[in-house]
Design an enzyme around this catalytic site. Structure first.
Site, mmCIF file in Angstrom:
data_model
loop_
_atom_site.group_PDB
_atom_site.id
_atom_site.type_symbol
_atom_site.label_atom_id
_atom_site.label_comp_id
_atom_site.label_asym_id
_atom_site.label_seq_id
_atom_site.Cartn_x
_atom_site.Cartn_y
_atom_site.Cartn_z
ATOM 1 N N ALA A 140 0.836 -1.209 0.000
ATOM 2 C CA ALA A 140 0.000 0.000 0.000
ATOM 3 C C ALA A 140 0.868 1.255 0.000
ATOM 4 O O ALA A 140 0.557 2.245 -0.687
ATOM 5 C CB ALA A 140 -0.933 -0.009 1.211
ATOM 6 N N ARG B 148 19.775 4.413 10.563
ATOM 7 C CA ARG B 148 19.969 5.235 9.372
ATOM 8 C C ARG B 148 19.406 6.637 9.550
ATOM 9 O O ARG B 148 19.965 7.606 9.025
ATOM 10 C CB ARG B 148 19.315 4.574 8.152
ATOM 11 C CG ARG B 148 19.447 5.419 6.891
ATOM 12 C CD ARG B 148 19.122 4.640 5.637
ATOM 13 N NE ARG B 148 17.798 4.037 5.700
ATOM 14 C CZ ARG B 148 17.372 3.102 4.862
ATOM 15 N NH1 ARG B 148 18.187 2.640 3.927
ATOM 16 N NH2 ARG B 148 16.150 2.612 4.962
ATOM 17 N N LYS C 113 17.255 -8.490 -0.748
ATOM 18 C CA LYS C 113 16.951 -7.257 -0.019
ATOM 19 C C LYS C 113 16.281 -7.661 1.290
ATOM 20 O O LYS C 113 15.104 -8.021 1.312
ATOM 21 C CB LYS C 113 16.044 -6.339 -0.832
ATOM 22 C CG LYS C 113 15.757 -5.005 -0.142
ATOM 23 C CD LYS C 113 14.886 -4.116 -1.012
ATOM 24 C CE LYS C 113 14.653 -2.772 -0.341
ATOM 25 N NZ LYS C 113 13.868 -2.900 0.903
ATOM 26 N N CYS D 195 -15.770 -39.370 13.981
ATOM 27 C CA CYS D 195 -16.561 -38.139 14.000
ATOM 28 C C CYS D 195 -16.970 -37.745 12.591
ATOM 29 O O CYS D 195 -18.094 -37.332 12.344
ATOM 30 C CB CYS D 195 -15.764 -37.016 14.646
ATOM 31 S SG CYS D 195 -16.509 -35.384 14.472
ATOM 32 N N CYS E 218 -20.042 -33.236 15.602
ATOM 33 C CA CYS E 218 -20.925 -34.267 16.145
ATOM 34 C C CYS E 218 -21.403 -33.978 17.565
ATOM 35 O O CYS E 218 -22.225 -34.724 18.106
ATOM 36 C CB CYS E 218 -20.239 -35.630 16.100
ATOM 37 S SG CYS E 218 -18.840 -35.775 17.252
#
Length: 715
Positions: A40, A139, A118, A439, A420
Site C-alpha cells: 500500500a 539510518r 533485499k 466423528c 458431532c
C-alpha cells in the site's frame, strides 16, 4: 509484475496522500508499526511521484519523494558518509531501463552486477574502533541517525570484537529470523505485551527499546563497509578500491555476518539477462528462507563503476532494489470458523475481508490452533497481518494492535465438537474430537475411496452416506467385506451398478502401499509423503514396526513429525489388520526394504533403484495430452517417483525437468528464464515408456485380480 500507482486526481488528493505517506513512513522507520503495509505504501509513493511529475509547480515541501526514509525520521548522531536508501523497480522492463541509464552515465557497459537479497529489516551502522564494537546507529534521515548502542549484545552476527584490530564502519540490516520472531512473541506475550505484528516491526521496536524487562534476540547481515575518520590510510584505500563482493568477503573474514552463508548468497553476474535469472532464483527460494526479504538488490560491483555512476541525495545511482510482489498485507478478521477434518482434528480458520496478496485474492487463512489464537491475542474485528508466499496456505501472523478501536470482540472457542457434539480432547495444541476419525466417518471414507487413494469408481459421498446410515460400514476396512446382497439392498442400486461397484472395490485391493497409506489419512502425511514412506519401508509390516528414529530416516520427516506418524500408525493398527485380512495389498511394488547394514547408506536413507529420471526433480504443469491424458496429477507424480525422480509443484533452479502441457502458464515462463529443460507430455511419455507400459498392463490385468494376487505380484 509492476506495482500500480495510486491515482491522485487533484491537489486535494495529493495533499492527503503526502500526509498519509509521511505519517506511515514515520511509524515504519521509528517502530515498524505503520498503518500501511509495504504494498500500500509503494502504491501511494508511486502515485505521489506520478502527480509531482505531472505538476512540478505543486510539489509539497513535506513530500516523501527523493528523501531518505521518506523524510520522516531524524537523528542526532551524524553519519561519516550519508547512509542512503535505494530507489525501486518493480519488474524486468523497469530494471532494463534503469540498467541502461547506469551504463549511459558511466559511458561503458557495467563490468559486473552484484545480486543479493533485499533483507526486510532495520538499516544500522556498526562502528568498530580497533576491532571493538563501540557504537550502533540507525539510518535516520541518511545524514544522522539514532544511537542504539544499548542493543549491542542482543544482535547475532555483530561480534563484540573483530578478528583483526581494525577501525571501520559496517553497515547492514538488523532483522528477526522466523524462529527469533516466534521466540520474541512468546517472550513478549508472557510479559503481558501484545504480539509483534511482523518480524520487521519486532526488530525495529526491539532495537530502540531501553526499558523492557526482557531482551529478544536479533540477527545482523552486513551489506557494506567503509572507513571512518581515524581509519588507517592503507585500509581506507583498500576498501575504496575493492569490488562490492570482495568487501563483503573481507567483512565476513572479520567475523561479521553476511548472507554468504545462506541459501541466497551475493553473486556477481556479467549482464542484465543473468541478473534476471538470479532474481528469479532468489524469488523462487523466498518461501523457504528463514528470514524475510521484500526484493533483490542489484549493484554495480566494481568500485570504478560505482564512482563513475555517483549518488543522488536519496539513493546511489549504481544500485537499485527490484521489489517482489507483496506477500504480506493488512486486512480485517471478520470471523473464525471451526472445521473438523477427516481425522477429527478441529481446525480454526480465519474469515478475512478479501485482500489481494501475491497475485491472488485471499479470503481465508489458517489460524493453526486455539493456543496460537490465545497467544497472539486475536480478536474478531482486528486488523491483522496476513502472510502468503509461494504455494503456502495464507496464515494470520498477528493483530496490528495499534489500530484497535475498542470494538473488537473475543474469539469464542467451541466447547463441544462442531461436527458431532462430542467432547473435545484439548490435551495437545491441536484440539481433536474424542471420536477421532469416527466423528467425520463419511468424509474419511469418501476421501479414502477417491481417485488418488483407493480409486473406487462409483463410490461417491452420497453412496457412502447410504452405506454408513444403513450400518453396513463404519470405516474403510468394511468396504472390502461388503457382499452383493448387502449392496443390492440399497436404494437405487441395480445389479449392473452393484457388480460394477464390487469390481471397483476388488481392483482397489491391488493398489500399492503408498495409496493405502494415503487412504488411511495418517496425520502429518499427504500423497507425496505417503509415497516416500512406502518406498522407504517397502511393506506395511516394516512400517508399523518402525520407531521414531527409523521414521526420521525418511526424507522430509523430522523430530517433530516422526512421533505423530508413529502414534497414528499405532492407533490405526486395528484398521490396518482389517484391511490385511480383507486381502488389501500391503507392499510397495519395486521398493527395497531398508537395510540394517550401516554401510548401505550414510544417513539410513534407502537408495531408489535407478531409472530414466534418476536424481531428477520434475515439475508437471498444464493439461496433459497423449498417453498421459487420462492420468491424474497424482498418477503422473507416482510415475515420476517410480522412475527414480522427485516430483515437485514449483519451478526453481533445482528443477531438472518441466513437463509442460497445454496452458502451462507462468511455470513454463519461469522454466524458460532459468534455462530448465522443458518436455511436452508426449516427449515425457516416451522418456518413461517402459513404466507406462507396465502401468497399462497392471491396469488391464486388475479386473480379475484379487487382493492376494495383486500383493503377490508386487513381491
Amino acid at each position: 509484475m509492476t506495482t500500480p500507482a495510486a491515482v491522485l486526481v487533484d491537489a486535494a488528493a495529493y495533499a492527503v496522500a503526502v500526509e498519509t505517506a509521511t505519517k506511515a513512513a514515520a511509524a515504519y522507520y521509528a517502530t515498524g508499526e505503520s498503518a500501511l503495509d509495504d504494498d500500500a505504501y509503494d502504491r501511494l509513493a508511486r502515485g505521489i511521484a506520478a502527480y509531482e511529475a505531472a505538476h512540478p509547480d505543486e510539489i509539497s515541501a513535506d513530500s516523501p519523494s527523493g528523501k531518505v526514509a521518506g523524510g520522516a525520521v531524524v537523528g542526532d548522531v551524524p553519519h561519516t558518509v550519508p547512509m542512503l536508501s535505494l530507489d525501486n523497480v518493480f519488474g524486468g522492463d523497469e530494471f532494463t531501463v534503469w540498467a541502461a541509464s547506469v551504463e549511459r552515465r558511466i559511458g561503458r557497459p557495467v563490468e559486473r552486477w552484484s545480486v543479493e537479497p533485499k533483507l526486510d529489516g532495520l538499516a544500522v551502522a556498526a562502528r568498530y574502533e580497533e576491532g571493538r564494537l563501540a557504537r550502533l546507529i540507525t539510518r535516520g534521515d541518511g545524514l544522522a541517525g539514532e544511537d542504539v548502542s544499548h542493543a549491542i549484545g542482543m544482535i547475532m552476527g555483530l561480534p563484540d570484537r573483530l578478528t583483526e584490530p581494525v577501525t571501520l564502519e559496517v553497515r547492514g540490516e538488523v532483522l528477526m529470523t522466523t524462529d527469533q520472531f516466534e521466540q520474541a512473541n512468546t517472550l513478549r506475550t508472557s510479559h503481558g505485551g501484545t504480539p509483534f505484528a511482523n518480524p520487521r516491526s519486532a526488530a525495529a521496536g526491539s532495537v530502540r527499546a531501553k526499558d523492557r524487562p526482557y531482551q529478544v534476540e536479533m540477527t545482523f547481515f552486513a551489506y557494506a563497509a567503509l572507513p571512518i575518520s581515524d581509519t588507517g590510510a592503507d585500509l581506507a584505500a583498500s576498501l575504496a578500491a575493492l569490488p562490492h563482493g570482495e568487501v563483503l568477503t573481507y567483512v565476513a573474514g572479520l567475523g561479521v555476518h553476511t548472507t554468504a552463508g545462506t541459501t541466497v548468497p551475493p553473486r556477481t553476474v556479467t549482464d542484465a539477462e543473468a541478473v534476471r535469472v538470479r532474481v528469479e532464483e532468489i524469488a523462487a527460494l523466498r518461501a523457504e528462507l528463514p528470514f524475510g526479504i521484500d526484493g533483490i538488490v542489484i549493484k554495480a560491483d566494481a568500485a570504478a563503476d560505482q564512482l563513475a555512476a555517483g549518488s543522488g541525495s536519496r539513493a546511489p545511482r549504481w544500485a537499485i532494489a527490484w521489489k517482489l510482489p507483496a506477500v504480506e498485507k493488512v486486512t480485517r478478521l471478520l470471523d473464525v470458523e471451526w472445521n473438523v477434518g477427516r481425522t477429527g482434528t478441529i481446525a480454526p480458520r480465519a474469515v478475512l475481508e478479501p485482500v489481494e496478496i501475491d497475485g491472488s485474492t485471499v479470503a481465508y487463512a489458517t489460524l493453526h490452533n486455539p493456543n496460537d489464537i490465545t497467544r497472539r491475542d486475536l480478536r474478531i474485528g482486528d486488523h491483522v497481518m496476513v502472510y502468503k508466499a509461494g504455494d503456502i496456505i495464507p496464515r494470520v501472523e498477528a493483530p496490528v494492535a495499534h489500530l484497535r478501536t475498542g470494538d473488537e470482540k473475543a474469539i469464542v472457542f467451541p466447547e463441544v465438537c462442531p461436527q458431532c457434539g462430542s467432547e473435545i480432547d484439548t490435551s495437545e495444541q491441536r484440539w481433536r474430537c474424542v471420536r477421532g476419525r469416527n466423528c467425520h466417518v463419511v468424509a474419511s471414507i469418501s476421501y479414502a475411496a477417491g481417485r488418488d487413494q483407493f480409486d473406487i469408481e462409483g463410490l461417491g459421498a452420497t453412496r457412502v452416506v447410504q452405506l454408513v446410515d444403513s450400518g453396513l460400514i463404519a470405516d474403510i476396512g468394511d468396504l472390502f467385506t461388503l457382499t452383493r446382497e448387502q449392496i443390492l439392498g440399497l436404494d437405487r442400486m441395480g445389479e449392473t451398478s452393484t457388480d460394477n461397484l464390487l469390481a471397483a472395490i476388488e481392483r482397489a485391493k491391488g493398489q500399492p502401499l503408498s495409496r493405502v497409506l494415503a487412504a488411511l489419512g495418517v496425520r502429518g502425511t499427504g500423497r507425496s509423503m505417503s509415497r516416500r514412506i512406502a518406498r522407504h519401508f517397502a511393506s506395511m509390516e516394516l512400517l508399523c514396526a518402525a520407531d521414531e528414529a527409523a521414521m526420521q530416516r525418511v526424507d522430509g520427516i523430522g523430530v517433530e513429525k516422526a512421533p505423530t506418524i508413529v502414534a497414528e500408525l499405532a492407533e490405526l493398527a486395528g484398521l490396518v489388520e482389517k484391511l490385511r485380512a480383507a486381502g488389501v495389498n500391503m507392499i510397495e511394488p519395486g521398493a527395497t526394504p531398508p537395510s540394517d547394514d550401516p554401510a548401505a547408506s550414510e544417513d539410513g536413507e534407502v537408495a531408489a533403484p535407478g531409472g530414466p529420471l534418476d536424481g531428477m526433480t520434475v515439475v508437471v504443469t498444464g493439461a496433459m495430452t497423449g498417453p498421459l491424458e487420462k492420468l491424474s496429477r497424482n498418477q503422473v507424480n507416482e510415475l515420476i517417483e517410480r522412475a527414480g525422480g522427485k516430483s515437485s509443484s514449483s519451478v526453481s533452479k533445482r528443477t531438472s525437468l518441466l513437463v509442460a502441457g497445454e496452458n502451462a502458464g507462468s511455470k513454463r515462463e519461469k522454466a524458460e528464464q532459468l534455462g530448465t529443460r522443458i518436455a511436452s507430455p508426449d516427449e515425457f511419455a516416451e522418456l518413461i515408456a517402459e513404466l507406462l507400459d507396465d502401468s497399462d498392463s497392471a491396469a488391464d490385468g486388475a479386473d480379475g485380480a484379487g487382493g492376494d494376487s495383486a500383493a503377490a505380484a508386487g513381491r
